[in-house]
Design an enzyme around this catalytic site. Structure first.
Site, PDB file in Angstrom:
ATOM      1  N   TYR A   1      62.781 -20.238 -27.984  1.00 21.17           N
ATOM      2  CA  TYR A   1      62.114 -21.645 -28.070  1.00 21.17           C
ATOM      3  C   TYR A   1      62.551 -22.549 -29.131  1.00 21.17           C
ATOM      4  O   TYR A   1      62.985 -23.659 -28.720  1.00 21.17           O
ATOM      5  CB  TYR A   1      60.631 -21.423 -28.072  1.00 21.17           C
ATOM      6  CG  TYR A   1      59.909 -23.195 -28.427  1.00 21.17           C
ATOM      7  CD1 TYR A   1      59.402 -23.477 -27.194  1.00 21.17           C
ATOM      8  CD2 TYR A   1      59.476 -23.156 -29.572  1.00 21.17           C
ATOM      9  CE1 TYR A   1      58.825 -24.722 -27.322  1.00 21.17           C
ATOM     10  CE2 TYR A   1      58.623 -24.416 -29.876  1.00 21.17           C
ATOM     11  CZ  TYR A   1      58.555 -25.333 -28.847  1.00 21.17           C
ATOM     12  OH  TYR A   1      57.838 -26.271 -28.971  1.00 21.17           O
TER      13      TYR A   1
ATOM     14  N   SER B   1      60.274 -29.972 -31.644  1.00 21.08           N
ATOM     15  CA  SER B   1      59.538 -29.086 -32.381  1.00 21.08           C
ATOM     16  C   SER B   1      59.836 -28.855 -33.902  1.00 21.08           C
ATOM     17  O   SER B   1      61.295 -28.820 -34.030  1.00 21.08           O
ATOM     18  CB  SER B   1      59.402 -27.718 -31.898  1.00 21.08           C
ATOM     19  OG  SER B   1      58.410 -26.960 -32.513  1.00 21.08           O
TER      20      SER B   1
END
Length: 241
Positions: free
Chosen positions: A146, A133
């Site tokens: 995350y 990400s």
């Protein structure tokens, strides 16, 4: 077709980015196995897949169970795409210990052991592609856990590339930015202001689509990327430049 004769595994391949990846690899000629956690109907709708297996990540033994199910369909694998993940987390103050353990178990521990258990099946010259990400390089305190898992995944990529290089296996991460998937639907879709803001974060001026990520993965899975390994490929549309 550039992947004719290849066998691929895409975890979390029933929807979103994983589905787009599975369908693209299939169009390129690969025999594609996907995993799904709960939605068997969605898995059945993935175009071009050869088979689907149910796999819930985040528990001890999950990787071994996945490969046992995979072995019923294929005797080896050429491409492993670690896509399955918990998509969001809380901020530092709101994150519970259980939440922390879960997001790391699914996003870091599962890919680690999927690869370790899969290496005996992965042929020399194969490909491992980890879906990371852009949040791993852009400070986003609201999803701190995350983001941290994706940073760990990128480090895993780097070390795997060094270890598996002698076998001709390439290992890379692909780092999407904001992508129009079900995970983001509740705040993005139907909200013109949110969509405009998300688009403004990318240098290319739009929100990403699953196919944008799938095309990058397809490149890394192909022989065209034979000399690329240990890299994090930014697929954010230029976010945070």
């Amino acid at each position: 077709m550039v992947l004719a004769g290849k066998i691929a595994l895409v975890t979390g391949g029933s929807r979103g980015i994983g589905r787009a990846i599975a369908e693209r690899l299939a169009r390129d000629g690969a025999t594609v196995g996907i995993t799904y956690a709960r939605d068997e109907a969605a898995a059945a709708e993935v175009e071009g897949k050869a088979f689907a297996v149910r796999a819930e990540f985040g528990r001890h033994g999950d990787a071994a169970a996945l490969w046992e199910a995979f072995d019923a369909h294929a005797g080896h694998v050429d491409i492993i795409v670690n896509n399955a993940a918990i998509g969001r987390s809380s901020d530092l103050a709101g994150l519970t210990e259980d939440d922390f353990d879960e997001v790391f178990a699914v996003n870091v521990r599962a890919p680690f052991f999927v690869v370790r258990e899969g290496l005996k099946r992965l042929r020399d010259g194969g490909r491992i592609i980890n879906i990371s990400s852009g949040a791993a390089r852009i400070a986003m305190p609201e999803i701190i856990a995350y983001s941290s898992t994706k940073g760990a995944l990128d480090t895993f990529t780097l070390n795997l590339a060094k270890e598996l290089g002698p076998r001709g296996i390439t290992v890379n991460s692909v780092a999407p930015g904001i992508v129009d998937t079900d995970v983001n639907a509740n705040w993005l879709r139907g909200n013109a202001e949110a969509e405009a803001h998300a688009a403004s974060l990318a240098a290319l001026g739009r929100v990403g689509q699953p196919e944008d990520i799938a095309d990058v993965v397809a490149f890394l899975a192909s022989d065209n990327a034979r000399w690329v390994t240990g890299r994090v490929v930014d697929a954010t549309g230029g976010a945070g430049l």
